[in-house]
Design an enzyme around this catalytic site. Structure first.
Site, PDB file in Angstrom:
ATOM      1  N   ASP A 234      41.572  43.899  29.025  1.00  0.00           N
ATOM      2  CA  ASP A 234      41.899  45.135  28.329  1.00  0.00           C
ATOM      3  C   ASP A 234      42.053  44.756  26.854  1.00  0.00           C
ATOM      4  O   ASP A 234      42.283  43.596  26.512  1.00  0.00           O
ATOM      5  CB  ASP A 234      43.174  45.788  28.892  1.00  0.00           C
ATOM      6  CG  ASP A 234      43.266  47.260  28.472  1.00  0.00           C
ATOM      7  OD1 ASP A 234      42.529  47.676  27.547  1.00  0.00           O
ATOM      8  OD2 ASP A 234      44.077  48.005  29.062  1.00  0.00           O
TER       9      ASP A 234
HETATM   10  C1  BGC Z   1      43.213  50.909  27.260  1.00  0.00           C
HETATM   11  C2  BGC Z   1      41.888  50.834  27.987  1.00  0.00           C
HETATM   12  C3  BGC Z   1      40.773  51.119  27.039  1.00  0.00           C
HETATM   13  C4  BGC Z   1      40.843  50.146  25.885  1.00  0.00           C
HETATM   14  C5  BGC Z   1      39.752  50.344  24.845  1.00  0.00           C
HETATM   15  C6  BGC Z   1      43.241  50.101  25.998  1.00  0.00           C
HETATM   16  O1  BGC Z   1      44.376  50.416  25.241  1.00  0.00           O
HETATM   17  O2  BGC Z   1      44.245  50.489  28.124  1.00  0.00           O
HETATM   18  O3  BGC Z   1      41.859  51.724  29.053  1.00  0.00           O
HETATM   19  O4  BGC Z   1      39.531  51.051  27.692  1.00  0.00           O
HETATM   20  O5  BGC Z   1      42.093  50.312  25.224  1.00  0.00           O
HETATM   21  O6  BGC Z   1      39.965  51.511  24.130  1.00  0.00           O
END
Ligand code: BGC
Length: 746
Positions: A234
């Site tokens: 993530d």
């Molecule tokens: C989120 C993800 C997301 C990623 C990219 C993170 O803060 O938890 O779900 O895909 O950011 O934006």
């Protein structure tokens, strides 16, 4: 669409150490590294999951900056209520086409964490409290998108069930609960659909950061489930790139401007990490690039087709919670229709945070109602409240508008500020100003229909009985407004069923006493009893059961038949549409398995059938044995309990229509009886009681125990019990006891 999905991967052996290290960490916020002269393309990743959030200007992971317009489909909380695999596949496919048109290779979705508590700020992005429903819908979505060549990223793996302290919290979960509830849907999607990427979550699991958790990322995901794709972090989840690489995390996102690559090069050169570990991840990243990146021209995307599918999805996902017969409203009844509530002209149709998209088009319920009733009934409007709170003048005006109307449609919901990625809610109530207005309107009309917009469950029990009907649109995407109007006026028949229980009150929710943890630790004390598994086991009343949803028609269930063979359980039940309208029913199959410490009932299958008025159909499901198994802590593997099962065909987890019983052969290994096994366990086991009788007969001595002593003596380990009661006797001769244990266990 392009056919260019399977170029020959660049060769690992062509790459230098520095190039390899560069490939396992992002080159920018959304792209992986490219090495053009060696044939390695950059892959473009983008959010996800309900629309393509492609940022062509400033980048961020919380949805603050601009993204180019895209179709906003209903959120997962909504589409889960469709219980429709075909619909989810279609949404996945359209998202794939749109991603291709924009130039995105991997779309970051679906979100598939289990809804442990209705307070989770990100529940709108997740499907359900049930792992089977979650897993089936995720499989359909992933298959849909990946057949266009675009890769999926199933997230957030794993046990990321709250936003509070999401980057530090350690979820403390026993292994059975992990396997049966929190990992099960991921297991399904990985083994069936091989998503291009699996996103490792921010949190800590049982004391080990997920992004460095070798047990989760390597032993379970790859070793046990056979995952072949890329584990991506993530955004910002990696703290120690070398530790993450070692644990099986292949791709760190977003870029660290070369810092992580440099650390990896140093670690390989110093021998801290074997180059083979890096190579393993590089190969996976190369394979992903070869399979999912496109060099072809961007194909055009039909935004109208996207909007049409968003409309269909919103219709199929809406849940009619209650109806005293007021719905459907008549477009020709005469009399004014009052549309009340700010949401009717400023719809809430998606959640806040990284999944936020700029929609191509946005339908409002107010415009849709005016269009629908043009020339037939007058439509009046009053906002009634603001998203910031109560406004006396607006509320007074709304009451007068309602008083003058024949039908009143009140749009209520949670404003953006009340739920979002990044924080959890603290209560389940709708805003007070909205509830006050509701009660004032209920005084002046008995034809008050409520339409809800919200991402996570809201409390309805305190007010719902004063409404003539309540239609739940969840966060229904860009066509939510027009879909609501189609349903309200009977152009479409509601068929959505709740994918999560609506409890009476927050205090009833299973995780209540263990939420959201403290000192960076949260204990999953409710274990496997999540959602309806808890409400049913504790026999708690709920506002609306898991699986509940009304229709404008009625369905009757015939006898349920169940048959078992090597493939699993084969179920068949006839369902008849006994009403006057065409409609769709979600037939749910539940099992009550024998054994202790099992949920009262668990969903084991479901099928959505469309039936014309008066039509009848046999609905069939084959349930693979895995779906009636449980994770045995004793044996440390999935097993099937042997014995008599009750199987239900049901219209919700509490509307059980037809049942049958079937004897099923178990796969549990016999319990090993030893001197630590209790006296009661020995007696309860036919081999054990026989062996004990033989021992007592052979020695001519037996403990004097009558039935009334059993509650006290039964739980004592056999060795201790005999030692205490028969010290010095031939019965407790060690060689004899050893022989007894050997004999009984064969
Ligand atoms: C989120 C993800 C997301 C990623 C990219 C993170 O803060 O938890 O779900 O895909 O950011 O934006």
């Amino acid at each position: 669409m392009t056919d260019d999905h399977s170029r020959t991967p660049a060769q690992l052996s062509d790459l230098t150490l520095a190039e390899k290290a560069a490939l396992v960490s992002g080159a920018s916020f959304w792209q992986t590294a490219a090495i053009p002269d060696k044939g390695v393309p950059a892959a473009v990743l983008s959010d996800g999951p309900h629309g393509v959030r492609y940022q062509d200007e400033a980048s961020d992971h919380l949805g603050f900056n601009h993204s180019i317009p895209a179709t906003a489909y209903p959120t997962a909380a909504a589409t889960a209520c469709s219980w429709d695999r075909g619909l989810l596949r279609a949404i996945g496919t359209q998202l794939g086409h749109e991603a291709r048109a924009i130039g995105v290779d991997v779309l970051l979705g679906p979100g598939m964490n289990i809804k442990r508590s209705p307070l989770c700020g990100r529940n709108f992005e997740y499907f359900s409290e049930d792992p089977l429903l979650t897993g089936e819908l995720a499989v359909a979505w992933v298959d849909g998108i990946q057949r266009t060549g675009v890769g999926a990223s199933v997230k957030h793996f794993a046990v990321n069930n709250q936003e509070t302290d999401r980057m530090r919290i350690s979820a403390e979960v026993d292994e059975r609960t992990l396997r049966e509830i929190y990992l099960r849907a991921f297991e399904r999607v990985v083994t069936r659909s091989q998503p291009a990427t699996v996103m490792a979550s921010y949190n800590v699991l049982n004391g080990v950061k997920v992004a460095e958790n070798e047990w989760l990322l390597d032993t379970v995901l790859r070793g046990e489930w056979g995952y072949e794709g890329v584990v991506v972090s993530d955004w910002g989840a990696v703290s120690d790139p070398v530790a993450s690489l070692r644990a099986g995390l292949d791709l760190e996102m977003p870029t660290t401007a070369g810092a992580s690559a440099a650390a990896i090069v140093r670690a390989v050169e110093s021998g801290e990490i074997d180059e083979g570990v890096l190579d393993r991840s590089v190969e996976r990243v190369l394979r992903m690039g070869a399979t999912h990146t496109s060099t072809a021209d961007k194909p055009a995307f039909d935004a109208d087709a996207g909007h049409q599918l968003a409309f269909t999805a919103a219709v199929e996902s809406a849940v009619l919670l209650s109806n005293d017969g007021t719905l459907p409203l008549s477009p020709d009844a005469g009399g004014t229709v009052a549309v009340i509530g700010e949401f009717a002209r400023s719809p809430r149709y998606q959640g806040a945070g990284s999944s936020h998209v700029v929609p191509h088009r946005l339908d409002t319920a107010l415009d849709a109602a005016r269009d629908r009733l043009a020339g037939r009934r007058e439509v009046t409007f009053a906002p009634g409240f603001t998203f910031e709170g109560a406004d006396q003048a607006l509320a007074d005006e709304a009451v007068e508008v309602a008083r003058a109307a024949g039908d009143v449609i009140l749009f209520l919901g949670l404003p953006d500020a009340d739920e979002s990625e990044g924080f959890d809610r603290e209560h389940l109530s709708l805003p007070e100003a909205q509830l006050e207005l509701f009660h004032r309107l209920a005084e002046v009309t008995d034809r008050l229909v409520v339409v809800l917009s919200h991402g996570a469950v809201v409390e309805v029990a305190t007010w719902e009985d004063r409404a003539a009907a309540t239609l739940d649109m969840w966060l229904g995407g860009q066509a939510s407004g027009s879909a609501a109007v189609a349903l309200l006026f009977g152009d479409a028949n509601p068929s959505g069923k709740l994918a999560e229980t609506v409890p009476l009150r927050l205090e009833d929710t299973p995780a209540y006493l263990n939420w959201p943890g403290s000192d960076h630790v949260v204990h999953y004390g409710e274990r496997i009893y999540v959602g309806y598994r808890s409400y049913d086991r504790t026999r708690r009343d709920v506002a609306h059961a898991f699986g509940h949803g009304l229709s404008y028609t009625t369905f009757e269930y015939g006898e349920l038949e169940a048959r078992a063979d090597d493939d699993g359980l084969h179920l068949a039940v006839s369902v008849t549409n006994t009403g006057a309208r065409d409609g769709a029913e979600v037939v749910q199959f539940y099992a009550e398995a024998p054994g202790d410490d099992r949920p009262t009932r668990e969903l084991i299958g479901f099928e959505k059938v469309r039936l014309r008025a008066g039509a009848r159909e046999i609905v069939r499901a084959t349930v693979p044995w895995g779906d009636v198994s449980f994770f045995s802590t004793r044996e440390h593997r999935w097993v099937r309990a042997g014995g008599r099962y009750r199987i239900w065909a049901a219209a919700s987890s509490r509307d059980l229509r037809s049942s049958t019983e079937i004897d099923i052969e178990g796969t549990e290994a016999p319990v090993i009886l030893d001197l630590e096994s209790s006296f009661g366990e020995w007696l309860a086991d036919p081999r054990g009681s026989q062996a004990l009788q033989e021992l007592f007969a052979e020695t001519g001595q037996a403990p004097s125990v009558d039935e009334s002593m059993m509650p006290l003596i039964g739980p004592i380990p056999l060795g201790k019990m005999l030692g205490m009661m028969m010290a010095g006797s031939a019965v407790v001769d060690p060689a004899r006891l050893e022989e007894l244990v050997a004999r009984v266990n064969g």
